[in-house]
Design a protein around this motif. Structure first.
Motif, PDB file in Angstrom:
ATOM      1  N   UNK A   1      11.309   3.650  -7.711  1.00 39.32           N
ATOM      2  CA  UNK A   1      12.730   3.343  -7.560  1.00 39.32           C
ATOM      3  C   UNK A   1      12.989   2.711  -6.198  1.00 39.32           C
ATOM      4  N   UNK A   2      13.750   1.639  -6.190  1.00 42.92           N
ATOM      5  CA  UNK A   2      14.069   0.975  -4.927  1.00 42.92           C
ATOM      6  C   UNK A   2      14.858   1.887  -3.996  1.00 42.92           C
ATOM      7  N   UNK A   3      15.564   2.861  -4.552  1.00 45.40           N
ATOM      8  CA  UNK A   3      16.321   3.809  -3.722  1.00 45.40           C
ATOM      9  C   UNK A   3      15.395   4.697  -2.893  1.00 45.40           C
ATOM     10  N   UNK A   4      14.111   4.741  -3.220  1.00 45.03           N
ATOM     11  CA  UNK A   4      13.176   5.563  -2.451  1.00 45.03           C
ATOM     12  C   UNK A   4      12.565   4.794  -1.272  1.00 45.03           C
ATOM     13  N   UNK A   5      13.042   3.561  -1.055  1.00 38.84           N
ATOM     14  CA  UNK A   5      12.555   2.746   0.049  1.00 38.84           C
ATOM     15  C   UNK A   5      13.691   2.484   1.027  1.00 38.84           C
ATOM     16  N   UNK A   6      13.369   2.510   2.311  1.00 41.03           N
ATOM     17  CA  UNK A   6      14.367   2.212   3.337  1.00 41.03           C
ATOM     18  C   UNK A   6      13.700   1.407   4.443  1.00 41.03           C
ATOM     19  N   UNK A   7      14.496   0.581   5.083  1.00 44.73           N
ATOM     20  CA  UNK A   7      13.978  -0.304   6.123  1.00 44.73           C
ATOM     21  C   UNK A   7      14.623   0.019   7.463  1.00 44.73           C
ATOM     22  N   UNK A   8      13.758   0.203   8.464  1.00 48.61           N
ATOM     23  CA  UNK A   8      14.219   0.494   9.824  1.00 48.61           C
ATOM     24  C   UNK A   8      14.296  -0.807  10.606  1.00 48.61           C
ATOM     25  N   UNK A   9      15.484  -1.068  11.129  1.00 45.32           N
ATOM     26  CA  UNK A   9      15.719  -2.263  11.924  1.00 45.32           C
ATOM     27  C   UNK A   9      16.021  -1.811  13.347  1.00 45.32           C
ATOM     28  N   UNK A  10      15.244  -2.315  14.287  1.00 46.26           N
ATOM     29  CA  UNK A  10      15.424  -1.896  15.675  1.00 46.26           C
ATOM     30  C   UNK A  10      16.772  -2.376  16.204  1.00 46.26           C
ATOM     31  N   UNK A  11      17.414  -1.501  16.964  1.00 47.85           N
ATOM     32  CA  UNK A  11      18.711  -1.833  17.550  1.00 47.85           C
ATOM     33  C   UNK A  11      18.661  -3.148  18.320  1.00 47.85           C
TER      34      UNK A  11
ATOM     35  N   UNK B   1       0.820  -1.215   0.000  1.00 48.47           N
ATOM     36  CA  UNK B   1       0.000   0.000   0.000  1.00 48.47           C
ATOM     37  C   UNK B   1       0.854   1.266   0.000  1.00 48.47           C
ATOM     38  N   UNK B   2       1.955   1.267   0.713  1.00 53.27           N
ATOM     39  CA  UNK B   2       2.824   2.450   0.736  1.00 53.27           C
ATOM     40  C   UNK B   2       3.482   2.679  -0.619  1.00 53.27           C
ATOM     41  N   UNK B   3       3.923   1.627  -1.268  1.00 54.26           N
ATOM     42  CA  UNK B   3       4.551   1.779  -2.590  1.00 54.26           C
ATOM     43  C   UNK B   3       3.537   2.291  -3.604  1.00 54.26           C
ATOM     44  N   UNK B   4       2.300   1.832  -3.513  1.00 52.18           N
ATOM     45  CA  UNK B   4       1.267   2.381  -4.392  1.00 52.18           C
ATOM     46  C   UNK B   4       1.080   3.880  -4.158  1.00 52.18           C
ATOM     47  N   UNK B   5       1.073   4.301  -2.892  1.00 47.62           N
ATOM     48  CA  UNK B   5       0.962   5.732  -2.575  1.00 47.62           C
ATOM     49  C   UNK B   5       2.164   6.494  -3.120  1.00 47.62           C
ATOM     50  N   UNK B   6       3.333   5.939  -2.939  1.00 45.61           N
ATOM     51  CA  UNK B   6       4.557   6.582  -3.405  1.00 45.61           C
ATOM     52  C   UNK B   6       4.536   6.748  -4.927  1.00 45.61           C
ATOM     53  N   UNK B   7       3.993   5.776  -5.619  1.00 45.01           N
ATOM     54  CA  UNK B   7       3.911   5.850  -7.084  1.00 45.01           C
ATOM     55  C   UNK B   7       3.014   7.000  -7.542  1.00 45.01           C
ATOM     56  N   UNK B   8       2.003   7.321  -6.733  1.00 47.87           N
ATOM     57  CA  UNK B   8       1.066   8.397  -7.105  1.00 47.87           C
ATOM     58  C   UNK B   8       1.424   9.747  -6.501  1.00 47.87           C
ATOM     59  N   UNK B   9       2.358   9.761  -5.549  1.00 51.60           N
ATOM     60  CA  UNK B   9       2.684  10.995  -4.831  1.00 51.60           C
ATOM     61  C   UNK B   9       3.736  11.792  -5.579  1.00 51.60           C
ATOM     62  N   UNK B  10       3.560  13.079  -5.579  1.00 54.20           N
ATOM     63  CA  UNK B  10       4.558  13.926  -6.226  1.00 54.20           C
ATOM     64  C   UNK B  10       5.517  14.545  -5.205  1.00 54.20           C
ATOM     65  N   UNK B  11       5.070  14.718  -3.972  1.00 53.96           N
ATOM     66  CA  UNK B  11       5.908  15.392  -2.967  1.00 53.96           C
ATOM     67  C   UNK B  11       6.677  14.425  -2.075  1.00 53.96           C
ATOM     68  N   UNK B  12       6.247  13.190  -1.997  1.00 51.44           N
ATOM     69  CA  UNK B  12       6.920  12.220  -1.136  1.00 51.44           C
ATOM     70  C   UNK B  12       8.062  11.583  -1.923  1.00 51.44           C
ATOM     71  N   UNK B  13       9.246  11.637  -1.363  1.00 49.17           N
ATOM     72  CA  UNK B  13      10.429  11.137  -2.067  1.00 49.17           C
ATOM     73  C   UNK B  13      10.948   9.824  -1.504  1.00 49.17           C
ATOM     74  N   UNK B  14      10.629   9.512  -0.249  1.00 48.20           N
ATOM     75  CA  UNK B  14      11.158   8.292   0.361  1.00 48.20           C
ATOM     76  C   UNK B  14      10.212   7.823   1.450  1.00 48.20           C
ATOM     77  N   UNK B  15      10.051   6.507   1.506  1.00 47.63           N
ATOM     78  CA  UNK B  15       9.314   5.870   2.587  1.00 47.63           C
ATOM     79  C   UNK B  15      10.278   5.017   3.382  1.00 47.63           C
ATOM     80  N   UNK B  16      10.124   5.041   4.681  1.00 49.14           N
ATOM     81  CA  UNK B  16      10.864   4.102   5.513  1.00 49.14           C
ATOM     82  C   UNK B  16       9.849   3.180   6.184  1.00 49.14           C
TER      83      UNK B  16
END
Length: 191
Positions: free
Chosen positions: A63-73, A21-36
């Protein structure tokens, strides 16, 4: 519902749903550059998760570069081998990796040394006390020095006061998040 998903081993399914769902939003968004995305312990051990992410991103033209994954310490410290494999695979795809909740526990720089993350998100328990606690300031300074040596970006989380935000600027912290920066908004308003 998260404890139930964890108990029944369904967190990877939930993480897939969120990514889809987030990637679909990112595909349609013009102002959002990256999702984590925060990823669960179960997802870190799911060999099919990152191929799924790659397929969804390509299908949506993101672009895969617009995605990032948060891993808890805590996951890095408790499950080092699967976390290192996950992070290496994510970075090989071009995705970013963040260590979340850094500094919450006793200071260990092991996660920074082994993961080679792009970002370190300093835990709110440190950030909130920057103006009132010498221990918090010392921790933050140590994290900043170490991150600078490894060329990591810092994200300060739980920035809730303008005075803390200004202090972070003087420390040259590159990113901040929290109510003091911008209140949460529905994603459709941001897009």
């Amino acid at each position: 519902f998260l404890p139930a998903f964890e108990h029944f081993g369904m967190m990877a399914q939930l993480d897939r749903w969120v990514v889809f769902h987030a990637v679909q939003k990112l595909a349609r968004a013009s102002r959002i550059k990256r999702f984590t995305f925060n990823v669960s312990e179960q997802t870190l051990q799911d060999a099919e998760f990152l191929p799924y992410v790659e397929a969804v991103a390509r299908k949506c033209g993101v672009a895969l570069a617009s995605l990032a994954f948060e891993i808890d310490e805590s996951d890095v410290l408790a499950r080092l081998d699967p976390v290192v494999r996950f992070a290496a695979a994510a970075k090989a795809l071009g995705c970013g990796v963040l260590i979340d909740g850094f500094g919450r526990r006793a200071a260990s720089f092991t996660p920074l040394k082994v993961l080679r993350a792009d970002f370190v998100k300093v835990d709110g328990s440190v950030v909130r006390k920057l103006l009132t606690s010498e221990v918090a300031r010392t921790k933050m300074n140590a994290i900043l020095r170490f991150a600078q040596a490894l060329r990591l970006n810092i994200v300060a989380e739980c920035v809730e006061e303008s005075a803390i935000f200004e202090h972070l600027k003087t420390l040259k912290v590159s990113h901040a998040q929290g109510f003091g920066v911008h209140p949460p908004r529905p994603i459709d308003e941001l897009a």
